[in-house]
Design a protein around this motif. Structure first.
Motif, PDB file in Angstrom:
ATOM      1  N   SER A 109       0.720  -1.084  -0.209  1.00  0.00           N
ATOM      2  CA  SER A 109      -0.022   0.016  -0.020  1.00  0.00           C
ATOM      3  C   SER A 109       0.851   1.295  -0.074  1.00  0.00           C
ATOM      4  N   GLY A 110       2.019   1.032  -0.170  1.00  0.00           N
ATOM      5  CA  GLY A 110       3.006   2.332  -0.302  1.00  0.00           C
ATOM      6  C   GLY A 110       3.764   2.874   0.763  1.00  0.00           C
ATOM      7  N   ASP A 111       3.267   2.298   1.992  1.00  0.00           N
ATOM      8  CA  ASP A 111       3.803   2.952   3.355  1.00  0.00           C
ATOM      9  C   ASP A 111       5.072   2.248   3.422  1.00  0.00           C
ATOM     10  N   LEU A 112       6.105   2.649   3.065  1.00  0.00           N
ATOM     11  CA  LEU A 112       7.565   2.078   3.035  1.00  0.00           C
ATOM     12  C   LEU A 112       8.161   1.972   4.330  1.00  0.00           C
ATOM     13  N   ASP A 113       8.088   3.282   5.013  1.00  0.00           N
ATOM     14  CA  ASP A 113       8.755   3.347   6.328  1.00  0.00           C
ATOM     15  C   ASP A 113       8.191   2.250   7.414  1.00  0.00           C
ATOM     16  N   GLN A 114       6.827   1.855   7.225  1.00  0.00           N
ATOM     17  CA  GLN A 114       6.231   1.127   8.062  1.00  0.00           C
ATOM     18  C   GLN A 114       6.641  -0.148   7.812  1.00  0.00           C
ATOM     19  N   ALA A 115       6.692  -0.398   6.688  1.00  0.00           N
ATOM     20  CA  ALA A 115       6.942  -1.805   6.111  1.00  0.00           C
ATOM     21  C   ALA A 115       8.468  -2.111   6.592  1.00  0.00           C
ATOM     22  N   ALA A 116       9.516  -1.440   6.116  1.00  0.00           N
ATOM     23  CA  ALA A 116      10.980  -1.526   6.580  1.00  0.00           C
ATOM     24  C   ALA A 116      11.031  -1.861   8.226  1.00  0.00           C
ATOM     25  N   ALA A 117      10.275  -1.016   8.913  1.00  0.00           N
ATOM     26  CA  ALA A 117      10.301  -1.142  10.403  1.00  0.00           C
ATOM     27  C   ALA A 117       9.871  -2.611  10.771  1.00  0.00           C
ATOM     28  N   ILE A 118       8.753  -2.847   9.884  1.00  0.00           N
ATOM     29  CA  ILE A 118       8.237  -4.305  10.265  1.00  0.00           C
ATOM     30  C   ILE A 118       9.070  -5.500  10.015  1.00  0.00           C
ATOM     31  N   TYR A 119       9.786  -5.355   8.719  1.00  0.00           N
ATOM     32  CA  TYR A 119      10.668  -6.447   8.289  1.00  0.00           C
ATOM     33  C   TYR A 119      12.037  -6.442   9.360  1.00  0.00           C
TER      34      TYR A 119
END
Ligand SMILES: [Fe+2]
Length: 549
Positions: A109-119
């Motif tokens: 969904s394009g929320d890259l900051d959140q995605a990186a933090a979760i990974y």
């Protein structure tokens, strides 16, 4: 790009009913029947016969299926439940796997900051559990996020770590997928030699594994590499090989190969073939509903028209590509669209600017006029509160404001003295002629207003519509101030450029011509601005980037 998703071995002890349901759900996924997949997974989650760890895996699959359906809220709810259950049963690898899918939802969904933090959180869990395969998968996904962001160095770093991990574990197929991503990152960096080496390694690994489907995907990437390196013969032979393969079927890459053939033909100046191939690619995109490919093809068609100096059709295609990219973005499916769209907007501006100038530059003294007018107009539009988004279109309109002048003969355009009545009549037709050129292009309203009404006067004595005061569209009033200021301050064949003070004096003493408030705002800015007659590159860059945001 390949994103890693978790896989899990089912407990051998699962009943055949449970295994059968899972198989049917997976089949539905493969066929894109996401609603069916969701309902099968929902039943499985509630099935008390299924093992707890299977139910946990099913929660993740259900989350992913909701995501594919575009139901982000439901996906996150289910995945949150998966993380919590994994925590309760005390399984760090299961927590990491569930978090990974949460990361994929945010990434998609394009929320890259959140995605990186979760990974990263998931990788910590995987590390504490000592699960090497999971760590490698998460490194790969972190690399993908970095790549979408355009941070290619970080992407390469993460992909290399992932590659080392898979290599140590002897997971050849996974290794090959990461190598493919490494190749893509090198391509974007413009490092074609390293990209080619990575693709070659990936190709060998896929071959060992007998993964024919991925080998074909890789071939399509290689074609792109050859085109970037202007190795058109290599690119063409790969295209022909792929097109001969499964000619009756419609593999997803077929349209892309047609597009590549179109590009190759265009670069060889074989315009008829280029047009044929691009139309085939467009048809394929329409049949398969592939909007991204359709956008790509429209962009390449614009380049084809540009090469043939068919400017009106070029604008049509650019505009279509732009609209399609916006549509794809709205689907929340392709986060990297943002960067592709930025690149398209830069190219759009570049083409509009060159075309606008080529019309003006019949007179060598007016070179760069469009670019400067667009710059001045953007300064004023910015202070009038135009948003960054609308500034992009405003800038396009400013660059194209005089395209109607193509109807004016060169000798009239360049005539140093007074125009005859007849010549003046032709000259005065240029706003309407410009509008006719863009008549069938679905441009935002400001562009039309700029082209048609930039010669209206505040007192109502301008042309072509004799509008007065605020009845003249704001964008056109702004353009008028910018246009006249640039004309006065640049050197012409019949006189040198005027100083700011002199130009300001002339403009102020022509009260019926301009919107008085806009004129004052502009002259105040121009008086102290760092523009010895023309904008500095830094200032141009500010607006170029503002336009793309
Ligand atoms: Fe004009």
């Amino acid at each position: 790009m390949m994103n890693r998703r978790p896989t899990i071995e089912l407990k051998a002890a699962e009943s055949s009913v449970v295994r059968d349901s899972i198989e049917r759900a997976k089949q539905a996924e493969r066929e894109g029947r996401w609603a069916d997949a969701c309902s099968l997974y929902e039943q499985l989650v509630r099935n008390p016969d299924a093992h707890a760890s299977t139910r946990l895996a099913v929660l993740r699959w259900l989350g992913r299926a909701y995501m594919e359906q575009g139901n982000r809220g439901a996906a996150l709810d289910v995945l949150e439940a998966a993380v919590a259950s994994a925590d309760i049963i005390g399984s760090p690898p299961a927590v990491a796997q569930a978090l990974n899918v949460v990361g994929i939802v945010y990434q998609t969904s394009g929320d890259l900051d959140q995605a990186a933090a979760i990974y990263e959180a998931a990788r910590d869990k995987a590390e504490s559990a000592g699960d090497g395969a999971l760590i490698a998968m998460l490194d790969q996904n972190l690399g993908t996020v970095a790549m979408i962001r355009g941070d290619l160095r970080a992407a390469l770093e993460a992909f290399r770590l992932s590659h080392l991990g898979y290599q140590a574990l002897g997971m050849r197929n996974h290794e090959a997928q990461v190598l493919n991503n490494i190749g893509l990152a090198y391509m974007e960096l413009g490092n074609l030699a390293d990209a080619e080496a990575a693709y070659a390694d990936a190709g060998r690994a896929f071959e060992e594994e007998g993964d024919h489907a991925r080998q074909l995907d890789l071939s399509v990437n290689k074609i792109q590499l050859y085109i970037a390196g202007r190795r058109y013969d290599d690119a063409e032979s790969h295209c022909r090989e792929l097109l001969a393969y499964h000619a009756d079927e419609m593999p997803s890459w077929r349209g892309e190969v047609f597009r590549h053939m179109g590009v190759i033909s265009r670069e060889r100046a074989q315009f008829v073939e280029a047009s044929d191939y691009l139309n085939k690619a467009d048809l394929h995109a329409s049949q398969t509903g592939d909007l991204l490919l359709k956008a790509d093809v429209a962009e390449q068609l614009a380049e084809l028209f540009w090469a043939q100096k068919r400017h009106r059709e070029m604008l049509l295609s650019l505009n279509e590509a732009h609209a399609l990219y916006s549509q794809v973005k709205a689907q929340h499916r392709v986060a990297q669209i943002e960067r592709r769209n930025d690149a398209l907007e830069s190219r759009f501006l570049e083409m509009a600017s060159q075309w606008g100038d080529s019309i003006e530059s019949k007179d060598r003294y007016t070179q760069g006029h469009c670019e400067r007018v667009a710059f001045f107009a953007c300064v004023l539009a910015d202070s009038a509160g135009f948003t960054a988004r609308s500034l992009f279109w405003f800038r396009i309109g400013a660059l194209l404001h005089d395209i109607g002048k193509i109807i004016v003969p060169t000798e009239v355009l360049n005539k140093p003295g007074k125009l005859t009545e007849e010549e003046w009549a032709i000259m005065k037709r240029h706003p309407e002629a410009g509008l006719e050129l863009v008549a069938d292009i679905d441009f935002p309203g400001d562009i039309r207003a700029i082209i048609r009404n930039h010669h209206e006067r505040w007192d109502g004595t301008g042309y072509p519509d004799r509008l007065a005061g605020e009845a003249i569209p704001l964008a056109a009033r702004i353009l008028c101030v910018a246009d006249v200021y640039d004309a006065l301050t640049t050197t012409r064949s019949y006189r040198p450029g005027l100083t700011h003070a002199r130009a300001a004096e002339i403009m102020r003493s022509s009260p019926g011509q301009f919107d008085p408030q806009l004129l004052e705002t502009f002259l105040e800015w121009a008086e102290t601005a760092d523009i010895p007659g023309r904008p500095t590159p830094q200032r141009m860059a500010i607006f170029a980037s503002g336009a793309a945001s």
